[in-house]
Enzyme design. Structure first.
Site, short mmCIF file in Angstrom:
data_model
loop_
_atom_site.label_atom_id
_atom_site.label_comp_id
_atom_site.label_asym_id
_atom_site.label_seq_id
_atom_site.Cartn_x
_atom_site.Cartn_y
_atom_site.Cartn_z
N HIS A 181 -31.38 44.53 -2.47
CA HIS A 181 -30.13 45.00 -3.06
C HIS A 181 -29.46 46.00 -2.11
O HIS A 181 -28.41 46.55 -2.45
CB HIS A 181 -30.39 45.71 -4.39
CG HIS A 181 -30.73 44.80 -5.53
ND1 HIS A 181 -30.06 43.63 -5.77
CD2 HIS A 181 -31.67 44.90 -6.51
CE1 HIS A 181 -30.57 43.05 -6.85
NE2 HIS A 181 -31.54 43.80 -7.31
N ARG A 239 -20.52 39.01 -8.22
CA ARG A 239 -20.18 38.63 -9.61
C ARG A 239 -19.04 39.50 -10.09
O ARG A 239 -18.86 40.62 -9.59
CB ARG A 239 -21.42 38.85 -10.48
CG ARG A 239 -21.32 38.34 -11.87
CD ARG A 239 -22.58 38.62 -12.67
NE ARG A 239 -22.54 37.91 -13.94
CZ ARG A 239 -23.43 38.05 -14.91
NH1 ARG A 239 -24.46 38.87 -14.76
NH2 ARG A 239 -23.33 37.37 -16.03
N TYR A 274 -20.99 34.17 -8.33
CA TYR A 274 -21.76 33.70 -9.50
C TYR A 274 -20.94 32.72 -10.33
O TYR A 274 -21.41 31.65 -10.72
CB TYR A 274 -22.17 34.92 -10.31
CG TYR A 274 -22.95 34.68 -11.57
CD1 TYR A 274 -24.34 34.56 -11.53
CD2 TYR A 274 -22.31 34.61 -12.82
CE1 TYR A 274 -25.07 34.37 -12.71
CE2 TYR A 274 -23.03 34.41 -13.98
CZ TYR A 274 -24.41 34.30 -13.93
OH TYR A 274 -25.13 34.11 -15.10
N ARG A 279 -30.85 37.08 -19.84
CA ARG A 279 -30.22 37.58 -21.06
C ARG A 279 -29.34 36.48 -21.62
O ARG A 279 -29.73 35.75 -22.51
CB ARG A 279 -29.43 38.87 -20.76
CG ARG A 279 -29.06 39.68 -21.99
CD ARG A 279 -28.28 40.93 -21.61
NE ARG A 279 -27.04 40.61 -20.91
CZ ARG A 279 -25.84 40.54 -21.48
NH1 ARG A 279 -25.72 40.80 -22.76
NH2 ARG A 279 -24.76 40.23 -20.78
N LYS A 280 -28.13 36.30 -21.04
CA LYS A 280 -27.24 35.24 -21.55
C LYS A 280 -26.87 34.24 -20.46
O LYS A 280 -26.65 33.08 -20.72
CB LYS A 280 -25.97 35.85 -22.11
CG LYS A 280 -26.18 36.58 -23.42
CD LYS A 280 -24.86 36.92 -24.05
CE LYS A 280 -25.05 37.61 -25.38
NZ LYS A 280 -23.78 38.11 -25.92
P1 A3P Z 1 -26.55 38.50 -18.07
O1 A3P Z 1 -27.17 39.83 -18.37
O2 A3P Z 1 -25.05 38.58 -18.04
O3 A3P Z 1 -27.03 37.41 -18.95
P2 A3P Z 1 -30.11 39.60 -11.58
O4 A3P Z 1 -30.95 38.39 -11.44
O5 A3P Z 1 -29.33 39.94 -10.36
O6 A3P Z 1 -30.91 40.73 -12.13
O7 A3P Z 1 -28.99 39.23 -12.64
C1 A3P Z 1 -29.32 39.03 -13.99
C2 A3P Z 1 -28.20 38.23 -14.62
O8 A3P Z 1 -28.29 36.86 -14.20
C3 A3P Z 1 -28.32 38.23 -16.12
O9 A3P Z 1 -26.98 38.10 -16.60
C4 A3P Z 1 -29.14 36.96 -16.34
O10 A3P Z 1 -29.08 36.47 -17.65
C5 A3P Z 1 -28.50 36.03 -15.33
N1 A3P Z 1 -29.38 34.91 -14.97
C6 A3P Z 1 -30.72 34.91 -14.81
N2 A3P Z 1 -31.15 33.71 -14.47
C7 A3P Z 1 -30.08 32.91 -14.40
C8 A3P Z 1 -29.90 31.51 -14.12
N3 A3P Z 1 -30.93 30.72 -13.84
N4 A3P Z 1 -28.65 31.02 -14.13
C9 A3P Z 1 -27.59 31.83 -14.41
N5 A3P Z 1 -27.70 33.13 -14.71
C10 A3P Z 1 -28.93 33.67 -14.70
#
Ligand code: A3P
Length: 318
Positions: free
Chosen positions: A127, A150, A214, A284-285
Site C-alpha cells: 500500500h 477506486r 476498480y 463486504r459488498k
Molecule cells: P467493500 O467494502 O466496498 O465491499 P481491499 O481488498 O483493498 O482491502 O478492498 C476491499 C474491498 O474490495 C471491499 O469493498 C471488498 O468487499 C471488495 N472485494 C473483495 N474481494 C472482491 C472481489 N473478489 N471482487 C470485487 N470486490 C471485492
C-alpha cells in the site's frame, strides 16, 4: 530520516517520535514525507530502503487500502500460476488471497527475510505510495507494478466499515472520519496523492506501471484479466481464449465465489492486541456506489469537489 536510520546511534523509534503525529480514525498515525502512516509502516519503509532486493521479474500489486487489493491479488495469482493448477483444486479455494501475495511492508510473521525466500517471479503487494518505494525498485530494476484505484467515496466507506470491524473498540464516527479523509488525513493518505503518483508513472512508463480502476474492472472483468496477463508477460494464447480460461479465472476470483469459500468466511488473518482481522473482513459488498448507503449526497459532492480540486491540472480524472 534515512541517513539517521543508517546511523546506529540514532534509534528509529526516536526518529519516528519526532514526526508530526495525530490521533487517526482508530490509532495514532504520523506524517512521513507527505503521507500519513502508522508508525510501524515508517519503520518498514526505512527497513525496506536498506534491505529490499528487487528482482527484474518481480510483479508488485499496489493500491490505497480498500480499493480492491484482495481481488487484484487473487486475479494476479490465478493468472501467473495458471499452468500449475487446475480450477478444481486451485490454491485460492483453500488459501486466502491476502496470504498468497505478501505485502512487502507487512511480510509473513513480520519477517523481512521471508521475501528473499520466495521463488521468482515473485508476486508482491504494497500500500506504500510510489515515492516511498525502496529506491532499489524505482531506480530501473525492471520490475512491473499494477495499481488499482477506486472511487474515493466507496474506498472511504469501505475503510470506515473495515476499521470499525477490526479495531474492536469505538472508532470515530463516520462524519469525523469523513472530515479527516477529506483533509487527506487517513492511513496511507492523502488518498489522491497516492493515486496521482502511480497514475503519472503509468503515463510516463506504461510498460512498467499498469493503472487500473476498480469500477472499470467490475464492468468488464474478462477484458481486464486479459490486460493484466498481457502486462505481466503471460498473455493468454488463442487456445486459452477459445477454451474460456479468462472467464474461468474471473469466476474463480469474483466476489460471490471468494466470499463464499470456507477459508474466506472463517478464521483470522492477523491478530495483535485489540486488532483482530478476520479473513472475512476483506469481503463486504464488492459493489460500486455503496457510499450512498452511508453518506449524504452533500458529503459525496463535497468529496468529489475536493478530489477534483486536488487533481486539477494533472489531466487525471476519474
Ligand atoms: P467493500 O467494502 O466496498 O465491499 P481491499 O481488498 O483493498 O482491502 O478492498 C476491499 C474491498 O474490495 C471491499 O469493498 C471488498 O468487499 C471488495 N472485494 C473483495 N474481494 C472482491 C472481489 N473478489 N471482487 C470485487 N470486490 C471485492
Amino acid at each position: 530520516l534515512e541517513s539517521h536510520a543508517s546511523n546506529p546511534k540514532c534509534g528509529t523509534a526516536d526518529l519516528i517520535s519526532k514526526l508530526p503525529s495525530r490521533e487517526g480514525w482508530s490509532e495514532l498515525i504520523v506524517l512521513y514525507k507527505n503521507y500519513w502512516l502508522h508508525p510501524y509502516f515508517v519503520e518498514s519503509v526505512l527497513r525496506l530502503q536498506n534491505s529490499f532486493k528487487p528482482r527484474h521479474d518481480d510483479i508488485i500489486l499496489t493500491s490505497n487500502p480498500k480499493c480492491g487489493t484482495t481481488w487484484l491479488k487473487a486475479l494476479a495469482f490465478a493468472v501467473t500460476n495458471r499452468f500449475q493448477y487446475d480450477f478444481d483444486n486451485h490454491p485460492l479455494l483453500f488459501r486466502h488471497p491476502q496470504e498468497v501475495v505478501p505485502f512487502i511492508e507487512i511480510p509473513r510473521n513480520m519477517d523481512f527475510t521471508y521475501l528473499e525466500t520466495l521463488p521468482s517471479p515473485r508476486l508482491l503487494a504494497t500500500h506504500l505510495p510510489l515515492s516511498l518505494f525502496p529506491k532499489s525498485i524505482t531506480s530501473g530494476c525492471g520490475c512491473r507494478v499494477v495499481y488499482i484505484c477506486r472511487d474515493p467515496k466507496d474506498a472511504f466507506v469501505s475503510r470506515w466499515c473495515y476499521d470499525n470491524k477490526v479495531h474492536r473498540r469505538h472508532s470515530v464516527d463516520l462524519k469525523t472520519a469523513f472530515n479527516m479523509f477529506s483533509e487527506g488525513f487517513s492511513g496511507y493518505g492523502p488518498f489522491w496523492d497516492h493515486c496521482l503518483e502511480y497514475w503519472r508513472e503509468s503515463i510516463a512508463m506504461p510498460d512498467r506501471v499498469l493503472f487500473l480502476k476498480y469500477e472499470e474492472m467490475l464492468s468488464d472483468p474478462v477484458k481486464y484479466v486479459m490486460k493484466i496477463a498481457a502486462f505481466i508477460g503471460v498473455p493468454f494464447c488463442t487456445k486459452e481464449e477459445e477454451d474460456g480460461v479468462p472467464e474461468e479465472m474471473v469466476r474463480l476470483c469474483n466476489f460471490e465465489k471468494l466470499s463464499s469459500l470456507y477459508i474466506n468466511k472463517t478464521g483470522e488473518y492477523f491478530r495483535h492486541g485489540n486488532m483482530v482481522i478476520e479473513n472475512s473482513a476483506y469481503f463486504r459488498k464488492g459493489k460500486v456506489g455503496d457510499w450512498q448507503n452511508h453518506m449524504s449526497e452533500e458529503m459525496g459532492r463535497k468529496l468529489d469537489r475536493i478530489v477534483k480540486e486536488k487533481l486539477k491540472g494533472s489531466a487525471f480524472c476519474r
